[in-house]
Design a protein around this motif. Structure first.
Motif, PDB file in Angstrom:
ATOM      1  N   VAL A 149       1.130  -1.205   0.050  1.00  0.00           N
ATOM      2  CA  VAL A 149       0.137  -0.123   0.091  1.00  0.00           C
ATOM      3  C   VAL A 149       0.848   0.961   0.041  1.00  0.00           C
ATOM      4  N   ILE A 150       0.340   2.259  -0.844  1.00  0.00           N
ATOM      5  CA  ILE A 150       1.195   3.356  -0.853  1.00  0.00           C
ATOM      6  C   ILE A 150       1.703   4.174   0.526  1.00  0.00           C
ATOM      7  N   ALA A 151       0.657   4.045   1.440  1.00  0.00           N
ATOM      8  CA  ALA A 151       0.799   4.849   2.839  1.00  0.00           C
ATOM      9  C   ALA A 151       1.839   4.054   3.352  1.00  0.00           C
ATOM     10  N   GLU A 152       2.145   2.872   3.206  1.00  0.00           N
ATOM     11  CA  GLU A 152       3.327   2.187   3.883  1.00  0.00           C
ATOM     12  C   GLU A 152       4.714   2.286   3.385  1.00  0.00           C
ATOM     13  N   LEU A 153       4.982   2.982   2.245  1.00  0.00           N
ATOM     14  CA  LEU A 153       6.093   3.366   1.665  1.00  0.00           C
ATOM     15  C   LEU A 153       6.761   4.486   2.367  1.00  0.00           C
ATOM     16  N   ASP A 154       8.226   4.433   2.323  1.00  0.00           N
ATOM     17  CA  ASP A 154       9.064   5.563   3.043  1.00  0.00           C
ATOM     18  C   ASP A 154       8.859   6.767   2.288  1.00  0.00           C
ATOM     19  N   GLN A 155       8.524   7.820   2.677  1.00  0.00           N
ATOM     20  CA  GLN A 155       8.399   9.003   1.964  1.00  0.00           C
ATOM     21  C   GLN A 155       9.754   9.667   1.731  1.00  0.00           C
ATOM     22  N   SER A 156      10.870   9.381   2.534  1.00  0.00           N
ATOM     23  CA  SER A 156      12.301   9.867   2.140  1.00  0.00           C
ATOM     24  C   SER A 156      12.993   8.948   1.387  1.00  0.00           C
ATOM     25  N   GLY A 157      12.474   7.986   0.777  1.00  0.00           N
ATOM     26  CA  GLY A 157      13.249   7.013  -0.187  1.00  0.00           C
ATOM     27  C   GLY A 157      13.337   7.838  -1.491  1.00  0.00           C
ATOM     28  N   PRO A 158      14.399   7.423  -2.211  1.00  0.00           N
ATOM     29  CA  PRO A 158      14.843   7.968  -3.303  1.00  0.00           C
ATOM     30  C   PRO A 158      13.933   7.356  -4.381  1.00  0.00           C
ATOM     31  N   PRO A 159      13.811   8.047  -5.522  1.00  0.00           N
ATOM     32  CA  PRO A 159      13.127   7.703  -6.784  1.00  0.00           C
ATOM     33  C   PRO A 159      13.547   6.113  -7.139  1.00  0.00           C
ATOM     34  N   LYS A 160      12.523   5.198  -7.462  1.00  0.00           N
ATOM     35  CA  LYS A 160      12.791   4.031  -7.739  1.00  0.00           C
ATOM     36  C   LYS A 160      12.748   3.588  -9.171  1.00  0.00           C
ATOM     37  N   PRO A 161      13.664   3.229  -9.866  1.00  0.00           N
ATOM     38  CA  PRO A 161      13.821   3.106 -11.421  1.00  0.00           C
ATOM     39  C   PRO A 161      13.330   1.609 -11.546  1.00  0.00           C
ATOM     40  N   LEU A 162      12.208   1.468 -12.210  1.00  0.00           N
ATOM     41  CA  LEU A 162      11.420   0.352 -12.641  1.00  0.00           C
ATOM     42  C   LEU A 162      11.590  -0.171 -13.907  1.00  0.00           C
ATOM     43  N   ILE A 163      11.235  -1.368 -13.901  1.00  0.00           N
ATOM     44  CA  ILE A 163      11.175  -1.885 -15.455  1.00  0.00           C
ATOM     45  C   ILE A 163       9.389  -1.990 -15.640  1.00  0.00           C
ATOM     46  N   TYR A 164       8.857  -2.429 -14.532  1.00  0.00           N
ATOM     47  CA  TYR A 164       7.435  -2.344 -14.783  1.00  0.00           C
ATOM     48  C   TYR A 164       7.145  -1.632 -13.244  1.00  0.00           C
ATOM     49  N   GLY A 165       5.692  -1.102 -13.377  1.00  0.00           N
ATOM     50  CA  GLY A 165       4.902  -0.791 -12.082  1.00  0.00           C
ATOM     51  C   GLY A 165       3.460  -0.229 -12.433  1.00  0.00           C
ATOM     52  N   ALA A 166       2.865  -0.346 -11.355  1.00  0.00           N
ATOM     53  CA  ALA A 166       1.366  -0.059 -11.404  1.00  0.00           C
ATOM     54  C   ALA A 166       0.781   0.533 -10.158  1.00  0.00           C
ATOM     55  N   ILE A 167      -0.412   1.246 -10.237  1.00  0.00           N
ATOM     56  CA  ILE A 167      -0.991   1.512  -8.820  1.00  0.00           C
ATOM     57  C   ILE A 167      -2.583   1.395  -9.439  1.00  0.00           C
ATOM     58  N   TRP A 168      -3.258   0.631  -8.247  1.00  0.00           N
ATOM     59  CA  TRP A 168      -4.692   0.434  -8.468  1.00  0.00           C
ATOM     60  C   TRP A 168      -5.578   0.714  -6.972  1.00  0.00           C
ATOM     61  N   ASN A 169      -6.653   0.798  -7.111  1.00  0.00           N
ATOM     62  CA  ASN A 169      -7.526   0.694  -6.069  1.00  0.00           C
ATOM     63  C   ASN A 169      -8.802  -0.313  -6.228  1.00  0.00           C
ATOM     64  N   ASN A 170      -8.792  -1.161  -7.086  1.00  0.00           N
ATOM     65  CA  ASN A 170      -9.720  -1.999  -7.559  1.00  0.00           C
ATOM     66  C   ASN A 170     -10.863  -1.533  -8.387  1.00  0.00           C
ATOM     67  N   GLN A 171     -10.881  -0.091  -8.501  1.00  0.00           N
ATOM     68  CA  GLN A 171     -11.931   0.606  -9.382  1.00  0.00           C
ATOM     69  C   GLN A 171     -11.038   0.927 -10.743  1.00  0.00           C
ATOM     70  N   VAL A 172      -9.944   1.539 -10.484  1.00  0.00           N
ATOM     71  CA  VAL A 172      -9.034   1.750 -11.891  1.00  0.00           C
ATOM     72  C   VAL A 172      -7.554   1.422 -11.305  1.00  0.00           C
ATOM     73  N   CYS A 173      -6.812   0.865 -12.569  1.00  0.00           N
ATOM     74  CA  CYS A 173      -5.341   0.818 -12.304  1.00  0.00           C
ATOM     75  C   CYS A 173      -4.705   1.632 -13.229  1.00  0.00           C
ATOM     76  N   ALA A 174      -3.857   2.330 -12.717  1.00  0.00           N
ATOM     77  CA  ALA A 174      -3.000   3.475 -13.548  1.00  0.00           C
ATOM     78  C   ALA A 174      -1.676   2.974 -13.610  1.00  0.00           C
ATOM     79  N   PHE A 175      -0.896   3.224 -14.918  1.00  0.00           N
ATOM     80  CA  PHE A 175       0.256   2.995 -15.002  1.00  0.00           C
ATOM     81  C   PHE A 175       0.791   3.923 -16.174  1.00  0.00           C
ATOM     82  N   VAL A 176       2.342   3.846 -16.311  1.00  0.00           N
ATOM     83  CA  VAL A 176       2.987   4.240 -17.366  1.00  0.00           C
ATOM     84  C   VAL A 176       3.958   3.416 -17.800  1.00  0.00           C
ATOM     85  N   ASP A 177       3.681   3.350 -19.343  1.00  0.00           N
ATOM     86  CA  ASP A 177       4.575   2.233 -19.865  1.00  0.00           C
ATOM     87  C   ASP A 177       5.479   2.708 -20.992  1.00  0.00           C
ATOM     88  N   SER A 178       6.375   2.188 -21.352  1.00  0.00           N
ATOM     89  CA  SER A 178       7.288   2.926 -22.496  1.00  0.00           C
ATOM     90  C   SER A 178       8.042   1.748 -23.175  1.00  0.00           C
TER      91      SER A 178
END
Length: 662
Positions: free
Chosen positions: A145-174
């Motif tokens: 859950v986003i609320a559990e993530l460390d706010q002071s953590g550095p940006p996380k480079p990802l290969i894949y990633g998404a966020i969702w709340n069971n009503q909509v799933c949002a993502f950026v792909d490239s």
């Protein structure tokens, strides 16, 4: 400036190529974007917006920005297109007559902002380069859950990633291949998704134009939820598929010759045919792909980077090898290929060449005498890899497939004198051109595994030997990467391994390896690292284990490969995996050793029993023996059936059975 349809309303900046906000109409969810506080970066330098001259063109659901950097001749043409629930952001054209543009970056310019910390997230990335393993970057993932993530953590480079709340799933792909996106929780309520730096030119080579998708998915898999499974299914459908050659082939390796030299070979070419024939019979002629290991002069892992050099006399002659290759095609429905290596280098090789060998110093007393790794970039730029591959193909009959062992993108990292060649160079200027060269010759590649490659491996290969990607990636890689065994590399398989996906991934041999009569000091020197008694499975000593793995794992994997993977759910300590056609696999839910796979009312697999309908037949098997009843699939009801047992010698007598109308 607004792009709008029945699903989305997207506000773009009127003069700058940035998105200000997104409104998802079905849910009423509002997501943020960027503003003029951020800046574009050119070659790592931030460029203030007044230094850009922009011409904006508007058409139906398409907005184009032609941006010219006033201090140079660089012109970048961006296009924003709304289709359904997805915004496409594309680089249409770059005019760079002076060839000065190296990279484009986004400083404080997020693509998407979520201000609801109750959303869940999934990150697929890698660890830091591992100095104890050639600086490989091991694949890893995280969910929560986003609320559990460390706010002071550095940006996380990802290969894949998404966020969702069971009503909509949002993502950026490239389409950018190396860590294309960055996720970060920036404040108590704010979660941002941004683009990572786009390397436009690498060592003078221009990369494909950047294409980005910002998506807001609803339920696309039919489970009434919009969540991670929908995102992974969208990725799977949107990205290129793997070679279907591997979907239904029984793939395995035969170890022929391996250190120490004084122990001789463990399998010769005549022995290999015995193994191939046995596998043909026990599967009733299913397609096979066999990779010989150590068939080249010097044996397994002995003379690289030399690839040719001729057939190893310890295992037979060149003529015998060609005859075996022909027999595989004509008699055994099989493709004979080879285990090869384009990464390791041995000082005693005739092709040890400081132009492309990254010397690793003296490794000490080592059975394999490995002294270096290959820079794929310089191997390609010198054309030496293509010369060696051509020599390899002249020595060995190769068709359709080749296995490249221990493939790496990190051979130059932290090596003095190689600072100008990093992971992106090794990928774009090294391995990708090699894969393309092979593909033009009708050859696709399998490899050892994800194995520290900091990318989606399907960019390069279509199959694994060891499946070591995170399990949550399986829906993304389904039918894009085929085969590969889960868990132990030495045959210690579990019900969970088989239920999720497990094919043979321990080498076969004709004789035990290492042999029982090997002197203790030699065994300790060359095989002391082994946690098991042997490195291989043999027909004589491990036939039961081989058949178990084929019937419990490989054939179930083939069955899965006939359909899309729609849902990957974690249930307690287990998994519920749903495929198209009402196929559901429940793995480890009832207990650690439980497995049940159903196709509507038909049971396909339960614990250690199988009743798998594939290839216009049903393959029935029980690891421990069974007298259970099985319900026939509709295609097999009310029609004549031919029923027989199988062994390493072929079809045998009809077993006792009874058909019932119930």
């Amino acid at each position: 400036m607004i792009l709008e349809n029945e699903i989305m309303q997207i506000e773009l900046d009127s003069t700058l190529p940035i998105v200000n906000q997104y409104f998802h109409k079905p849910t009423g969810q509002l997501f943020g974007g960027a503003n003029t506080d951020g800046e574009l970066q050119i070659n790592g330098c931030c460029i203030p917006w007044p230094e850009w001259q922009t011409v904006v063109t508007i058409a139906q659901n398409v907005v184009s920005y032609q941006t010219r950097l006033k201090t140079s001749q660089i012109v970048i043409h961006w296009q924003f297109t709304l289709e359904g629930s997805k915004l496409s952001i594309s680089l249409i054209e770059i005019n760079d007559p002076e060839q000065k543009l190296e990279s484009i970056g986004w400083s404080n310019l997020p693509i998407l902002i979520c201000n609801d910390s109750s959303y869940r997230y999934w990150h697929m990335s890698t660890g830091q380069p591992d100095p104890n393993a050639g600086y490989k970057m091991w694949a890893t993932d995280a969910i929560g859950v986003i609320a559990e993530l460390d706010q002071s953590g550095p940006p996380k480079p990802l290969i894949y990633g998404a966020i969702w709340n069971n009503q909509v799933c949002a993502f950026v792909d490239s389409n950018y291949p190396l860590f294309p996106i960055i996720h970060q929780r920036t404040t108590q309520e704010t979660y941002t998704i941004a683009l990572n730096t786009y390397q436009y030119r690498v060592r003078g080579k221009v990369l494909p134009m950047l294409k980005v998708t910002v998506g807001f998915l609803g339920d696309i898999n039919g489970d009434q939820l919009a969540n991670l499974s929908d995102y992974r299914l969208w990725i799977n459908r949107s990205h290129s598929k793997g070679d279907s050659l591997y979907y239904d082939a029984v793939k395995y390796k035969i170890l022929m010759h391996y250190a120490p030299p004084d122990a001789g070979s463990c399998t010769n070419l005549e022995d290999s045919e015995e193994i191939i024939k046995a596998m043909f019979h026990i599967t009733d002629g299913l397609p096979q792909i066999i990779y010989l290991v150590g068939q080249q002069l010097g044996g397994h892992d002995g003379t690289y980077p030399t690839l040719g050099g001729g057939t190893n006399p310890e295992i037979g002659t060149e003529e015998q090898l060609r005859q075996l290759s022909e027999s595989c095609q004509e008699k055994y429905n099989a493709i004979l290929s080879y285990h090869c290596n384009i990464d390791d280098a041995y000082r005693n090789s005739q092709d040890w060449d400081h132009r492309y060998v990254v010397e690793s110093g003296n490794p000490g007393e080592d059975a394999l005498n490995v002294h270096g790794s290959i820079s794929h970039t310089l191997d390609v730029e010198t054309n030496e890899i293509f010369r060696r591959l051509e020599e390899y193909m002249e020595c060995f009959p190769i068709a359709k497939t080749l296995h490249l062992d221990n493939m790496r993108l990190t051979n130059t990292l932290y090596q003095t004198g190689w600072e100008e060649i990093g992971v992106i160079e090794e990928l774009v200027c090294g391995l990708m051109p090699i894969m393309e060269w092979l593909k033009k010759r009708g050859i696709t590649i399998t490899t050892e595994g994800h194995n520290g490659l900091p990318i989606d491996p399907s960019i390069l290969v279509s199959g694994f030997w060891h499946y070591d990607s995170p399990d949550r990636m399986r829906q993304i890689l389904h039918r894009r990467i085929s085969g590969g065994g889960r868990g132990s590399h030495l045959g210690q398989y579990t019900t969970t391994d088989y239920g999720i996906c497990n094919s043979l991934h321990i080498d076969l041999s004709y004789r035990k390896w290492p042999p029982d009569d090997l002197p203790l000091d030699v065994r300790q020197k060359h095989f002391g690292w082994m946690p098991t008694e042997t490195l291989t499975w043999t027909l004589k000593h491990n036939w039961k284990e081989i058949v178990d793995c084929i019937y419990l794992g490989t054939l179930l994997h083939h069955f899965y490969n006939e359909r899309e993977m729609l849902i990957w759910d974690e249930v307690g300590n287990g998994w519920r995996i749903t495929y198209a056609g009402d196929v559901v696999a429940e793995v480890g839910i009832q207990s650690q050793k439980s497995l049940k796979v159903t196709m509507k009312e038909i049971i396909v697999a339960e614990d250690n029993d199988r009743f798998i309908p594939i290839h216009e037949a049903i393959y029935a098997y029980s690891k421990d023996g069974s007298n259970r009843d099985w319900r026939l699939p509709l295609d097999f009801q009310g029609v004549p059936l031919q029923i027989f047992t199988l062994s390493k010698d072929g079809r045998d007598s009809t077993p006792d059975y009874k058909l019932s109308e119930q």
